[in-house]
Each structure stands twice: as C-alpha cells, then as structure tokens.
Write an enzyme that holds these catalytic residues in place. Sequence first.
Site, PDB file in Angstrom:
ATOM      1  N   THR A 169     -17.185 -13.945 -29.685  1.00 16.57           N
ATOM      2  CA  THR A 169     -16.449 -12.938 -28.914  1.00 16.57           C
ATOM      3  C   THR A 169     -16.196 -11.811 -29.892  1.00 16.57           C
ATOM      4  OG1 THR A 169     -15.330 -14.378 -27.309  1.00 16.57           O
ATOM      5  CG2 THR A 169     -14.075 -12.514 -28.032  1.00 16.57           C
ATOM      6  N   VAL A 228     -14.696 -18.262 -16.054  1.00 19.22           N
ATOM      7  CA  VAL A 228     -14.009 -17.182 -16.754  1.00 19.22           C
ATOM      8  C   VAL A 228     -13.224 -17.792 -17.912  1.00 19.22           C
ATOM      9  CG1 VAL A 228     -12.245 -15.386 -16.559  1.00 19.22           C
ATOM     10  CG2 VAL A 228     -13.850 -15.740 -14.686  1.00 19.22           C
ATOM     11  N   ASP A 286     -10.847 -17.138 -21.688  1.00 21.65           N
ATOM     12  CA  ASP A 286      -9.532 -16.575 -22.019  1.00 21.65           C
ATOM     13  C   ASP A 286      -9.575 -15.069 -22.282  1.00 21.65           C
ATOM     14  OD1 ASP A 286     -11.118 -17.313 -24.315  1.00 21.65           O
ATOM     15  OD2 ASP A 286      -9.421 -16.668 -25.539  1.00 21.65           O
ATOM     16  N   GLY A 308     -12.242 -21.155 -24.870  1.00 17.08           N
ATOM     17  CA  GLY A 308     -11.376 -20.422 -23.949  1.00 17.08           C
ATOM     18  C   GLY A 308     -10.453 -21.261 -23.089  1.00 17.08           C
TER      19      GLY A 308
HETATM   20  N1  ASP Z   1     -13.092 -17.347 -25.995  1.00 15.29           N
HETATM   21  C1  ASP Z   1     -14.378 -17.095 -25.440  1.00 15.29           C
HETATM   22  C2  ASP Z   1     -14.492 -17.804 -24.124  1.00 15.29           C
HETATM   23  O1  ASP Z   1     -14.065 -18.928 -24.022  1.00 15.29           O
HETATM   24  C3  ASP Z   1     -15.493 -17.530 -26.316  1.00 15.29           C
HETATM   25  C4  ASP Z   1     -15.267 -17.338 -27.791  1.00 15.29           C
HETATM   26  O2  ASP Z   1     -14.416 -16.598 -28.212  1.00 15.29           O
HETATM   27  O3  ASP Z   1     -15.971 -17.934 -28.584  1.00 15.29           O
HETATM   28  O4  ASP Z   1     -15.046 -17.265 -23.205  1.00 15.29           O
END
Ligand code: ASP
Length: 324
Positions: free
Chosen positions: A190, A219, A221, A244
């Site tokens: 991310t 979806v 976080d 997430g």
């Molecule tokens: N947090 C993001 C999600 O779960 C993925 C990540 O940050 O690696 O969509």
Amino acid sequence: MIRHFFFLLTLIILASSCKEQYQTDRPDFVLVIHGGAGTILKEDMTPEKEQRYLKKLEEALTVGSKILRNGGSSLDAVTQTIMVMEDSPLFNAGKGAVFTAEGINEMDASIMDGRDLNAGAVAGVRHIKNPILAARMVMEETNHVLLVGTGAEETAEKTGLEIVDSSYFYTENRWNSYLKVKDIAEKHGTVGAVALDKYGNLAAATSTGGMTYKMKGRVGDSPIIGAGTYADNNTCAVSATGHGEYFIRNVVAYDISALMKYKWLTLENAASEVIMKKLVDQAAEGGIIAVDKDGNIAMTFNSAGMYRGYITSEGDSVVLIYKD
Ligand code: ASP
C-alpha cells in the site's frame, strides 16, 4: 494599580515566551511516507531493485516537501506525494496495483484533513488513474465520505479526473504474483503519506490495490477512515499498511489517536501499543507511519520490512526498507 500593571505585564511576557518556545520546538513541516509493509527481506532483493525503491521514495519525499517548504498545505503535500507512488509500478497502488482472484485491479484510497476531520474515500475502483484524487474529490466536492465502484468512477469522470482502461494497471510483476499467489512476499502493500504543515495542520492519505487474490468486491482498511487513515490536529495523522481485515477490526489509525487523546500516550507509545502488542497478539502483520501535532514521527511495523521515509524542515531526511 501599579501592582496590577506589573502583574499583567508578567503574564503577557510569560504567555509570549511559552508561545515562542512552542513555535521553535515544532518543525515548520514534516512529511512521512510508506510504500507498504510485508515480508521484505534483503536476501530477496537485488541491489538494483533496492535502489529503484529507495530512489522512488526519495522522489516522493522531494515532491511533497517542496510543497510544504513553499508554504503549501499538508493536504496538497500528501496528495501529490501519493500520486508519485501511484504512478510508479513499484508499489501496490495505482499503476502496479495487485490483482483480485478474478485477475482484475480494484483499488481503494482515502484522505483526511486534521483541521476539521473532513474525509473522503473511494473503494473498488477499476478505472481511475489516481484513486487518491478521487478520494479528495469525494471529500471536497460531495456531501459524502465514501463512494464505491461505478458510482465513484462516474463521479470522478464528471469532475474531470483521468479515467483509463483497466490494461493501464497491468504490470508483469503483479501478474506473476497473481499466478503464484503463495508468494506471500508479494501478497500485499500500500502507499501512504502523512504531513504536518507550517500552519499546524495535519493530513493523512492512503492508496492501495489491496491484497493479491482478494475476493472481487473485497474492501480493505485503506479507504476506511479510522482503520487505514486518520488525522486530527489535536493528536496525530496516521496511514496504515498490512493485513486490512485486522486493521479494520482494531480500528488501528483511530486507536492510536485515541490513546494519545484519552490516555495521554506519546505518539511512539501509542503506535507501539497498537502495532507491537495488540496486532502481534492477533498474529496480524503490518505497520503505520504517523506524525503528531508537535512534529514527532513514528514508523512502527511488526513485519520484516516496510518501505518508508521522512523529511523535515530541519533538514532531516531518511529512506529505509528493512528493520534496522
Ligand atoms: N492494507 C491493505 C489492504 O488490506 C494492504 C496492505 O497494506 O498491504 O487492503
């Protein structure tokens, strides 16, 4: 009468010296970024690949800090900084987003203004070149906080944002990860940015392709205010990266702000409480970047690595990948 006058004078002098101290203590600006946390190991990297990541992180910091140095807002700084990383195939956001189980790219993004808790987000968008611009558009041009899918895309198009064919998001690297989804190292990522500007305003922004092989419609976080992104001028600005589902359940970004607000924890202790204790107890991997209202920085993660860096008006600047 004279006694009163001297008493008042002392008060005024005291008040102005406190103010001065506050102003000199807080840096003019701070910008902190991340490019995702995960199983990022030195032995899996080539020196060239490492350099490419470090260079792109530096470029993102340069773009954002220029805005802040010229008196721009923290909101503009985090938006432009995120765009640099969205436009790069290296990170899991915008160009370079990972693929869902159906082999498509569905992206999420959010942004928050610490001045007034205003926020905007999009989820599950497939054709918006820079999802962070769509999140900002939702914040500034609608009465809503979160738009999803085609509704978000249609509104983005109407407001003049660039719409691209889904093939724009294809990168060979992410497609290979999709084909061998067991490769945990490439499973997520991310990008995020948080900033404090010279007016004392905090802002946070996050953009992602989510998790490789996620279900269609899933979806994470990143577009959830309070989970992946949070900013409040009274406490801090936070952007998260990691698994997430756990970040949503634990309302990670808000939890850090709440620990500061209600329990008077320092930013460092609040971040460590949530990332190194709470999440570790649940075997949840990830991390955060944050800056507080006084310019203190946290880059806390419980994974092997996290692409990250910061720059301040005092001239401190660093970009890092691994734990040390
Ligand atoms: N947090 C993001 C999600 O779960 C993925 C990540 O940050 O690696 O969509």
